[in-house]
Write an enzyme that holds these catalytic residues in place. Sequence first.
Site, mmCIF file in Angstrom:
data_model
loop_
_atom_site.group_PDB
_atom_site.id
_atom_site.type_symbol
_atom_site.label_atom_id
_atom_site.label_comp_id
_atom_site.label_asym_id
_atom_site.label_seq_id
_atom_site.Cartn_x
_atom_site.Cartn_y
_atom_site.Cartn_z
ATOM 1 N N LEU A 20 -0.837 -1.004 1.236
ATOM 2 C CA LEU A 20 -1.035 -1.461 2.618
ATOM 3 C C LEU A 20 -1.258 -0.319 3.595
ATOM 4 O O LEU A 20 -1.644 -0.553 4.732
ATOM 5 C CB LEU A 20 0.189 -2.250 3.100
ATOM 6 C CG LEU A 20 0.247 -3.732 2.786
ATOM 7 C CD1 LEU A 20 1.498 -4.333 3.428
ATOM 8 C CD2 LEU A 20 -0.993 -4.477 3.240
ATOM 9 N N ARG A 21 -0.932 0.928 3.167
ATOM 10 C CA ARG A 21 -0.972 2.079 4.088
ATOM 11 C C ARG A 21 0.005 1.860 5.238
ATOM 12 O O ARG A 21 0.982 1.160 5.088
ATOM 13 C CB ARG A 21 -2.397 2.358 4.586
ATOM 14 C CG ARG A 21 -3.491 2.323 3.524
ATOM 15 C CD ARG A 21 -3.236 3.251 2.362
ATOM 16 N NE ARG A 21 -4.394 3.318 1.452
ATOM 17 C CZ ARG A 21 -4.326 3.638 0.181
ATOM 18 N NH1 ARG A 21 -3.161 3.920 -0.393
ATOM 19 N NH2 ARG A 21 -5.404 3.687 -0.572
ATOM 20 N N ASN A 45 3.106 4.913 -2.053
ATOM 21 C CA ASN A 45 2.413 6.210 -2.014
ATOM 22 C C ASN A 45 1.823 6.522 -0.645
ATOM 23 O O ASN A 45 0.637 6.779 -0.503
ATOM 24 C CB ASN A 45 1.342 6.305 -3.119
ATOM 25 C CG ASN A 45 0.213 5.308 -2.964
ATOM 26 O OD1 ASN A 45 0.406 4.236 -2.400
ATOM 27 N ND2 ASN A 45 -0.963 5.654 -3.465
ATOM 28 N N LYS A 105 8.481 3.043 -8.565
ATOM 29 C CA LYS A 105 7.141 3.346 -9.056
ATOM 30 C C LYS A 105 7.051 4.736 -9.665
ATOM 31 O O LYS A 105 7.396 5.724 -9.006
ATOM 32 C CB LYS A 105 6.137 3.225 -7.904
ATOM 33 C CG LYS A 105 4.691 3.509 -8.271
ATOM 34 C CD LYS A 105 4.103 2.449 -9.204
ATOM 35 C CE LYS A 105 2.734 2.867 -9.741
ATOM 36 N NZ LYS A 105 1.629 2.431 -8.921
ATOM 37 N N LEU A 225 -8.658 4.298 -9.829
ATOM 38 C CA LEU A 225 -7.880 4.762 -10.971
ATOM 39 C C LEU A 225 -6.857 3.703 -11.348
ATOM 40 O O LEU A 225 -6.254 3.110 -10.458
ATOM 41 C CB LEU A 225 -7.180 6.085 -10.625
ATOM 42 C CG LEU A 225 -8.138 7.294 -10.597
ATOM 43 C CD1 LEU A 225 -7.463 8.500 -9.984
ATOM 44 C CD2 LEU A 225 -8.645 7.606 -12.003
ATOM 45 N N ASP A 253 -4.106 -4.239 -6.734
ATOM 46 C CA ASP A 253 -4.296 -2.797 -6.508
ATOM 47 C C ASP A 253 -5.320 -2.566 -5.403
ATOM 48 O O ASP A 253 -6.044 -1.559 -5.418
ATOM 49 C CB ASP A 253 -4.705 -2.066 -7.799
ATOM 50 C CG ASP A 253 -4.554 -0.549 -7.677
ATOM 51 O OD1 ASP A 253 -3.839 -0.084 -6.775
ATOM 52 O OD2 ASP A 253 -5.175 0.162 -8.488
ATOM 53 N N HIS A 257 -9.537 2.713 1.764
ATOM 54 C CA HIS A 257 -9.840 4.097 2.166
ATOM 55 C C HIS A 257 -10.984 4.065 3.154
ATOM 56 O O HIS A 257 -11.911 3.256 2.996
ATOM 57 C CB HIS A 257 -10.290 4.931 0.962
ATOM 58 C CG HIS A 257 -9.208 5.251 -0.011
ATOM 59 N ND1 HIS A 257 -8.288 6.264 0.204
ATOM 60 C CD2 HIS A 257 -8.896 4.704 -1.206
ATOM 61 C CE1 HIS A 257 -7.459 6.320 -0.833
ATOM 62 N NE2 HIS A 257 -7.797 5.376 -1.691
ATOM 63 N N ALA A 269 -10.179 7.804 -4.970
ATOM 64 C CA ALA A 269 -10.084 6.613 -5.818
ATOM 65 C C ALA A 269 -9.437 5.458 -5.070
ATOM 66 O O ALA A 269 -8.423 5.639 -4.398
ATOM 67 C CB ALA A 269 -9.257 6.943 -7.057
HETATM 68 C C1 NCD Z 1 -4.642 3.971 -5.264
HETATM 69 C C2 NCD Z 1 -4.593 4.427 -3.802
HETATM 70 O O1 NCD Z 1 -5.664 4.611 -3.202
HETATM 71 O O2 NCD Z 1 -3.509 4.553 -3.246
HETATM 72 N N1 NCD Z 1 -5.951 4.204 -5.788
HETATM 73 C C3 NCD Z 1 -6.515 3.598 -6.857
HETATM 74 O O3 NCD Z 1 -7.602 3.995 -7.265
HETATM 75 N N2 NCD Z 1 -5.935 2.593 -7.441
HETATM 76 C C4 NCD Z 1 -3.592 4.672 -6.035
HETATM 77 C C5 NCD Z 1 -3.305 4.014 -7.365
HETATM 78 O O4 NCD Z 1 -2.755 2.930 -7.434
HETATM 79 O O5 NCD Z 1 -3.617 4.603 -8.401
HETATM 80 ZN ZN ZN Z 2 -2.264 1.154 -6.983
#
Ligand code: NCD
Ligand code: ZN
Length: 349
Positions: A20-21, A45, A105, A225, A253, A257, A269
């Site tokens: 969600l950032r 993250n 995680k 990824l 997922d 970005h 990614a």
């Molecule tokens: C995810 C991210 O942008 O936070 N990116 C992705 O390609 N899935 C990180 C992750 O879950 O690997």
């Molecule tokens: Zn992810």
Amino acid sequence: MNDTADKLTFTRPDDWHLHLRDGNAMRSVLPDTVRRFARAIIMPNLKPPIVTTEQAAAYRARILSALPAELAGRFEPLMTLYLTDTTSPEEITRARASGIVQGIKLYPAGATTHSDAGVTDIARCEATLEKMEELDMPLLVHGEVVDPAVDVFDREKIFIDRVLTPLLQRFPGLRVVFEHITTREAVEFVQTAPNRIAATITAHHLMLNRNALFTGGLQPHHYCLPVLKREMHRQALLEAATSGHSRFFLGTDSAPHPVRDKESACGCAGIYSAHAAIEFYAEVFEQAGRLDRLEAFTSFHGPDFYGLPRNTDRISLIRESWQIPEQVELGEEKLIPLRAGEHARWKLA
Ligand code: NCD
Ligand code: ZN
């Protein structure tokens, strides 16, 4: 599930893996998820990462206060902590006691976006993993080795042998979610693993194979990824998701970005799919002739595995083609959503 040919009505789904950032970016993307899902496992993250229960509680409060008024009270963020070499067993105890943290995680350090604070060697986390096992706190795993000598397309497969299998042997009571699986090997691993092991599957890994990275030129918006794999792996994921097997469930997922970070000399990614996530899954299940198994995958298997109640309200999708926007707001920036400018077949009612 209560269906006619042109309308699907089923238990409201949850998203068991979501980015969600924070701040204005979060404010822009949150409604896409909340309109579709009742709950989501929120990835930790951020920069800096969410490593304590206190930080998770504050992040949760920010998410709830970012909900637009018409969606207030309709969403439960399920928080996670980011495991580091120094996460203490006491932190796990606090996380469990809080009632708001549903998983820890594991990012192998350097495996993906914002993972530099991740675990350098899982052996350093012994005492913490023991505490998780004792308190039945799930470990959510980004399952890729970071060894630069390993081919990027083999990193998940090698992770199973080098890290996951020994980990499960060492902690026979630990509950593990193998996140966003992408290979036939991962599918087979979960199918033959004990009941405490489950996996999430994204919509994009069900819809695309690695050709999508290069069709007509390099496609940075298809880079995520773990990276997209060969068609035979996509087929294996599709079979797993639509098989009715209770230890495979939905996790988008969705990872927003800004366009300029994706369309750059070092494109990052992450694929954004929250704008049409449940619609994409419906499409995939329909193509597989398995709409009858959609609801269990999207709405039952996840809560059952996490030991949470299933949702009681329902959503409907209607068979109506709609055009996905070319761009979506992301705070002061823009992002390119999955299948931008093209059509989705199912529409949220
Ligand atoms: C995810 C991210 O942008 O936070 N990116 C992705 O390609 N899935 C990180 C992750 O879950 O690997
Ligand atoms: Zn992810």
